[in-house]
Design an enzyme around this catalytic site. Structure first.
Site, PDB file in Angstrom:
ATOM      1  CG  ASP A   1      -2.122  -0.841   1.050  1.00  0.00           C
ATOM      2  OD1 ASP A   1      -2.527  -1.443   0.085  1.00  0.00           O
ATOM      3  OD2 ASP A   1      -2.604  -1.201   2.184  1.00  0.00           O
TER       4      ASP A   1
ATOM      5  NE  ARG B   1      -4.162  -1.504  -4.653  1.00  0.00           N
ATOM      6  CZ  ARG B   1      -4.015  -2.047  -3.251  1.00  0.00           C
ATOM      7  NH1 ARG B   1      -3.709  -1.043  -2.391  1.00  0.00           N
ATOM      8  NH2 ARG B   1      -3.777  -3.153  -3.149  1.00  0.00           N
TER       9      ARG B   1
HETATM   10  P1  FAD Z   1     -13.628   9.820  -5.328  1.00  0.00           P
HETATM   11  O1  FAD Z   1     -13.674  10.896  -6.166  1.00  0.00           O
HETATM   12  O2  FAD Z   1     -13.147   9.845  -3.999  1.00  0.00           O
HETATM   13  O3  FAD Z   1     -15.077   8.887  -5.077  1.00  0.00           O
HETATM   14  C1  FAD Z   1     -15.891   8.694  -6.432  1.00  0.00           C
HETATM   15  C2  FAD Z   1     -17.186   8.302  -6.148  1.00  0.00           C
HETATM   16  O4  FAD Z   1     -16.840   6.946  -5.355  1.00  0.00           O
HETATM   17  C3  FAD Z   1     -17.833   9.214  -5.051  1.00  0.00           C
HETATM   18  O5  FAD Z   1     -18.648   9.813  -5.896  1.00  0.00           O
HETATM   19  C4  FAD Z   1     -18.727   7.921  -4.449  1.00  0.00           C
HETATM   20  O6  FAD Z   1     -19.858   7.774  -5.401  1.00  0.00           O
HETATM   21  C5  FAD Z   1     -18.021   6.736  -4.182  1.00  0.00           C
HETATM   22  N1  FAD Z   1     -17.396   6.780  -3.255  1.00  0.00           N
HETATM   23  C6  FAD Z   1     -15.771   7.193  -2.883  1.00  0.00           C
HETATM   24  N2  FAD Z   1     -15.496   6.936  -1.405  1.00  0.00           N
HETATM   25  C7  FAD Z   1     -16.719   6.397  -0.859  1.00  0.00           C
HETATM   26  C8  FAD Z   1     -16.946   5.899   0.276  1.00  0.00           C
HETATM   27  N3  FAD Z   1     -16.079   6.034   1.428  1.00  0.00           N
HETATM   28  N4  FAD Z   1     -18.164   5.800   0.550  1.00  0.00           N
HETATM   29  C9  FAD Z   1     -19.274   5.667  -0.239  1.00  0.00           C
HETATM   30  N5  FAD Z   1     -18.832   5.771  -1.601  1.00  0.00           N
HETATM   31  C10 FAD Z   1     -17.423   6.442  -1.787  1.00  0.00           C
HETATM   32  N6  FAD Z   1      -5.394   5.292  -0.890  1.00  0.00           N
HETATM   33  C11 FAD Z   1      -4.043   5.494  -0.638  1.00  0.00           C
HETATM   34  O7  FAD Z   1      -3.528   6.534  -0.245  1.00  0.00           O
HETATM   35  N7  FAD Z   1      -3.121   4.456  -0.611  1.00  0.00           N
HETATM   36  C12 FAD Z   1      -3.511   3.152  -0.886  1.00  0.00           C
HETATM   37  O8  FAD Z   1      -2.717   2.273  -0.895  1.00  0.00           O
HETATM   38  C13 FAD Z   1      -4.779   2.781  -1.323  1.00  0.00           C
HETATM   39  N8  FAD Z   1      -5.381   1.674  -1.663  1.00  0.00           N
HETATM   40  C14 FAD Z   1      -6.543   1.413  -2.242  1.00  0.00           C
HETATM   41  C15 FAD Z   1      -6.770   0.416  -2.906  1.00  0.00           C
HETATM   42  C16 FAD Z   1      -8.153   0.344  -3.365  1.00  0.00           C
HETATM   43  C17 FAD Z   1      -8.510  -1.143  -3.917  1.00  0.00           C
HETATM   44  C18 FAD Z   1      -8.890   1.473  -3.422  1.00  0.00           C
HETATM   45  C19 FAD Z   1     -10.316   1.247  -4.176  1.00  0.00           C
HETATM   46  C20 FAD Z   1      -8.599   2.695  -2.999  1.00  0.00           C
HETATM   47  C21 FAD Z   1      -7.398   2.956  -2.357  1.00  0.00           C
HETATM   48  N9  FAD Z   1      -6.966   3.864  -1.929  1.00  0.00           N
HETATM   49  C22 FAD Z   1      -5.643   4.196  -1.176  1.00  0.00           C
HETATM   50  C23 FAD Z   1      -7.883   5.066  -1.562  1.00  0.00           C
HETATM   51  C24 FAD Z   1      -7.899   6.083  -2.589  1.00  0.00           C
HETATM   52  O9  FAD Z   1      -6.659   6.550  -2.828  1.00  0.00           O
HETATM   53  C25 FAD Z   1      -9.010   6.908  -2.387  1.00  0.00           C
HETATM   54  O10 FAD Z   1      -8.892   7.531  -1.387  1.00  0.00           O
HETATM   55  C26 FAD Z   1     -10.482   6.401  -2.495  1.00  0.00           C
HETATM   56  O11 FAD Z   1     -10.557   5.124  -3.237  1.00  0.00           O
HETATM   57  C27 FAD Z   1     -11.552   7.117  -2.823  1.00  0.00           C
HETATM   58  O12 FAD Z   1     -11.325   7.988  -4.384  1.00  0.00           O
HETATM   59  P2  FAD Z   1     -11.860   7.392  -5.537  1.00  0.00           P
HETATM   60  O13 FAD Z   1     -10.746   7.158  -6.696  1.00  0.00           O
HETATM   61  O14 FAD Z   1     -12.858   6.379  -5.506  1.00  0.00           O
HETATM   62  O15 FAD Z   1     -12.639   8.825  -6.072  1.00  0.00           O
END
Ligand code: FAD
Length: 706
Positions: free
Chosen positions: A534, A584
């Site tokens: 991560d 990722r």
């Molecule tokens: P956003 O713009 O935040 O969300 C897009 C849409 O997704 C929103 O409009 C909503 O509909 C939905 N959504 C997003 N979050 C939520 C929520 N919590 N509850 C309900 N609906 C929601 N971050 C790191 O910094 N390090 C990592 O190692 C890391 N690993 C990850 C691994 C995976 C498999 C995923 C999916 C995410 C990971 N993240 C990690 C988190 C990532 O960086 C984001 O903070 C998170 O995924 C929200 O961003 P988004 O791309 O979904 O976009």
């Protein structure tokens, strides 16, 4: 486009265009997934010609327009002498004319004002609203082929006036001639939700034959969800630009004098705009939306502001924008026209202040550096700062971890505290056709025994998964946070504990984390599966990548995570886009300093899209971790050029579960990130900070504990 079957005309201020075409929810979904055509021909169109036009507009508006290069889009404001918002202009210049579009019903007033300010200059102002209007191609851009691609009706591409250009797939001087030698599409502007075409009315019918259509309700829902105010709806006659967050987009703070500038400068220097824009999550059980202009009231009955625009968003439910008194407690739940409304700060109460307020901010206790979640604006920063500052309190942590109501929310995102729970969830997800990565919760370990125990937990888990046959072919793998396995060890305790780490973790931590990771990766290889490292806050990025790089020559399947929010990531992506390397890509869940990271949501999304293209064009194995419909749509189209199974989507357990299943059912590889373990608190806080509606629920559940 009101003659399209099923079109229902919008009400004030959008008479003359369709609110929807029979299915507003489907239209919103369509707009989230691909490009759709939205009829906004009710907007006013103004054309300004003459050699003095740019310097003249520069002197009248809030924007720096003197040297506006052809094809560039800007937003500008015309303010009253007191600094109140009068007109909001979206404009571009084609080298011969400046094209402006403005709110419906306002073009005449704008032209009258501009005409009154001509004073012997070589400029001509025309109201062209009668024959030209705005058509917006909203939604994610196609991966290839530019804005309009080749889908424009009949294969003919829209043509622009001479001089406008620079847009892929649009432009050229060779096509259909329009009225008076003008092209059918007079100008192309970058809008906040797509591309705005200033076009003749017959272009609408031709584009409607080539694109799905969406009504204004869909467009407005996306706008409100993006926290973009609409002048006239979210403002009143005394609105100041700072109050509604227009400073970043429509005001240049270092240009010469223009009408209303003194007020802008005063608020910028002293802060304290009287009111501020808020985002409202409305109680979904009400069967109506609040009326425009209705009062926003505090639970004690006092009016604190008014409701601007409201919409039913297909994912967020009922939402609205409101303008409230600056001094209103950002945590207060309000009544919007009688409907319960949870606030989310858009414009911070101290917006606009510079030096003085910076000092004042410094005296406010800060959440630990790097433990703040990602933000897109000053307002969201406030909310998340407050949340994460609260999260840092041991008392709140204890209350949260023991609150019975909170467990329901925790259970949505976390698969229980034990490895049995994690394995059960993994099994259920596998039977639904989804891949899984399991994360044993815990981070920022400063205790060597704990780091070692975490590694042992992973080894134990991998053994269990293997016995169950779940690891076969990498179907269930594990994700590991470097700071959970010792990356911070050997550092000054005080610094690590307070979150004030040195710029990079020390050599001891790197060595210990590498040793523990090697144990885990070896167990994973023996179990037939993979490990992904991560990414955490930027202070650990370099060290985390080093740990993975040290092991990759022997364990080729070891994956790394890169965060689009960090400025360095594009270079990291290029470096890691090597044959077979599992990468990722995510947006990044930590608030970072502007020197290290993009702090505007749009810039992060653009960075994500750039990195995505590099990864998807490369020889590695991209793992695209996002819930963002637009980025998923781009991934899908880029994926068409790749061999089947050569990349995967990744989403978090509990976030958009229907979309996870839908994508998997369409044949895509989808992996769900499932955290488990007792130390769920920081993870949960990050998820809540991404979705403030859940925060309101969570806080309510804490309240119900007493
Ligand atoms: P956003 O713009 O935040 O969300 C897009 C849409 O997704 C929103 O409009 C909503 O509909 C939905 N959504 C997003 N979050 C939520 C929520 N919590 N509850 C309900 N609906 C929601 N971050 C790191 O910094 N390090 C990592 O190692 C890391 N690993 C990850 C691994 C995976 C498999 C995923 C999916 C995410 C990971 N993240 C990690 C988190 C990532 O960086 C984001 O903070 C998170 O995924 C929200 O961003 P988004 O791309 O979904 O976009």
């Amino acid at each position: 486009m009101l003659d399209i079957n099923g079109a229902v005309e919008a009400e004030w201020p959008d008479e003359g265009v369709a609110a929807h075409y029979g299915d507003p929810v489907r239209e919103q979904r369509g707009m989230a997934e691909g490009q759709v055509l939205v009829d906004r021909t009710n907007r006013g169109v103004v054309k300004v010609t003459g050699p003095d036009r740019l310097s003249w507009l520069h002197s009248l508006t809030s924007q720096h327009l003197e040297r506006l290069s052809p094809g560039r889009t800007e937003q500008a404001l015309i303010l009253s002498p007191q600094g109140h918002l009068e007109h909001h202009l979206s404009l571009t210049d084609d080298g011969a004319a400046t094209w402006i579009h403005v709110e419906p019903h306002t073009a005449k007033a704008l032209v009258d004002y501009l005409d009154s300010m001509r004073f012997m200059l070589r400029v001509t102002v025309e109201d062209r609203s009668a024959e030209l209007g705005v058509l917006t191609l909203a939604g994610p851009l196609p991966a290839e082929g530019g804005v309009l691609s080749n889908t424009y009706a009949g294969g003919a591409r829209p043509v622009l006036a001479d001089g406008v250009g620079g847009r892929d797939g649009v432009g050229g001087r060779d096509g259909v001639g329009g009225r008076d030698g003008e092209s059918e599409v007079a100008a192309v502007l970058d809008g906040p939700f797509g591309t705005d075409l200033i076009a003749a009315s017959d272009a609408a019918a031709r584009l409607a034959a080539a694109y799905p259509v969406a009504g204004l309700w869909a467009f407005e829902a996306a706008r409100i969800a993006a926290r973009v105010p609409r002048p006239g709806l979210d403002t009143d006659h005394k609105t100041l630009p700072h109050e509604v967050g227009l400073i970043e987009t429509a005001v240049h703070l270092n240009k010469g004098c223009y009408r209303g500038q003194e007020t802008v400068a005063r608020i910028h220097n002293l802060g304290h705009p009287p009111r501020r824009l808020v985002f409202l999550h409305l109680d979904g059980s009400a069967d109506r939306l609040p009326a425009h202009g209705a009062p926003l009231t505090h639970p004690d009955g006092t009016q604190v502001g008014f409701v601007g625009s409201a919409a039913r968003h297909f994912e967020l439910g009922p939402i609205a924008l409101g303008l409230v008194k600056r001094s209103l407690d950002p945590g207060a739940t309000l009544l919007a026209d009688g409907i319960a409304a949870a606030q989310e700060v858009i414009v911070a109460p101290d917006a606009g202040a510079n030096v003085k307020v910076t000092l004042r901010r410094d005296s406010v206790p800060q959440p630990p550096a790097g433990r703040r979640t990602l933000l897109s604006s000053g307002g969201r920063l406030m909310l998340r700062k407050a949340l994460l500052a609260a999260a840092a309190s041991e008392r709140i942590r204890q209350a949260a971890m023991s609150a019975p109501g909170a467990q329901a929310i925790v259970g949505r995102y976390v698969a229980g505290e034990s490895s049995e729970g994690a394995v059960a969830v993994a099994r259920a997800l596998r039977s639904a056709g989804l891949l899984v990565t399991l994360d044993y919760l815990g981070e920022d370990t400063t205790d060597a025994r704990r780091a070692s125990a975490t590694a042992a937990q992973y080894v134990h888990l991998l053994g269990k998964l293997a016995v169950e046959g779940l690891t076969e072919g990498g179907a269930v793998e594990v994700s590991v946070k470097p700071t959970a396995i010792g990356l911070l060890l050997g550092m000054n305790d005080e610094g690590a504990g307070a979150g004030r780490r040195p710029p990079d973790s020390g050599e001891i931590g790197v060595r210990i984390a590498t040793e523990h990771l090697e144990r885990i990766v070896t167990a994973a290889r023996d179990a037939g599966t993979t490990v992904t490292v991560d990414a955490e806050d930027h202070r650990t990025t370099q060290a985390g990548l080093r740990v993975a790089a040290a092991l990759r020559p022997r364990f080729g399947s070891l994956g790394s995570v890169l965060q689009a929010a960090l400025r360095r990531t594009e270079a990291d992506v290029r470096e890691l886009a090597a044959p077979g390397v599992r990468v990722r890509l995510c947006k990044g869940a930590y608030a970072e300093p502007a020197s290290e990271a993009y702090d505007v949501r749009h810039d992060i999304d653009k960075s994500f899209a750039r990195c995505l293209r590099i990864l998807m064009a490369g020889p590695g194995y991209p793992m695209i971790a996002t819930h963002d419909p637009r980025l998923i749509a781009i991934t899908r189209s880029l994926g068409l050029a790749r061999p089947a199974g050569s990349f995967e989507y990744q989403m978090l357990y509990g976030v958009r579960p229907d979309e996870q299943r839908r994508l998997a059912a369409s044949g895509a590889k989808v992996r769900v990130y499932v955290p488990y373990g007792g130390d769920w608190y920081p993870y949960l806080v990050r998820r809540l900070a991404e979705r403030p509606a859940n925060l309101a629920l969570f806080l309510r559940s804490l309240g119900s504990q007493s």
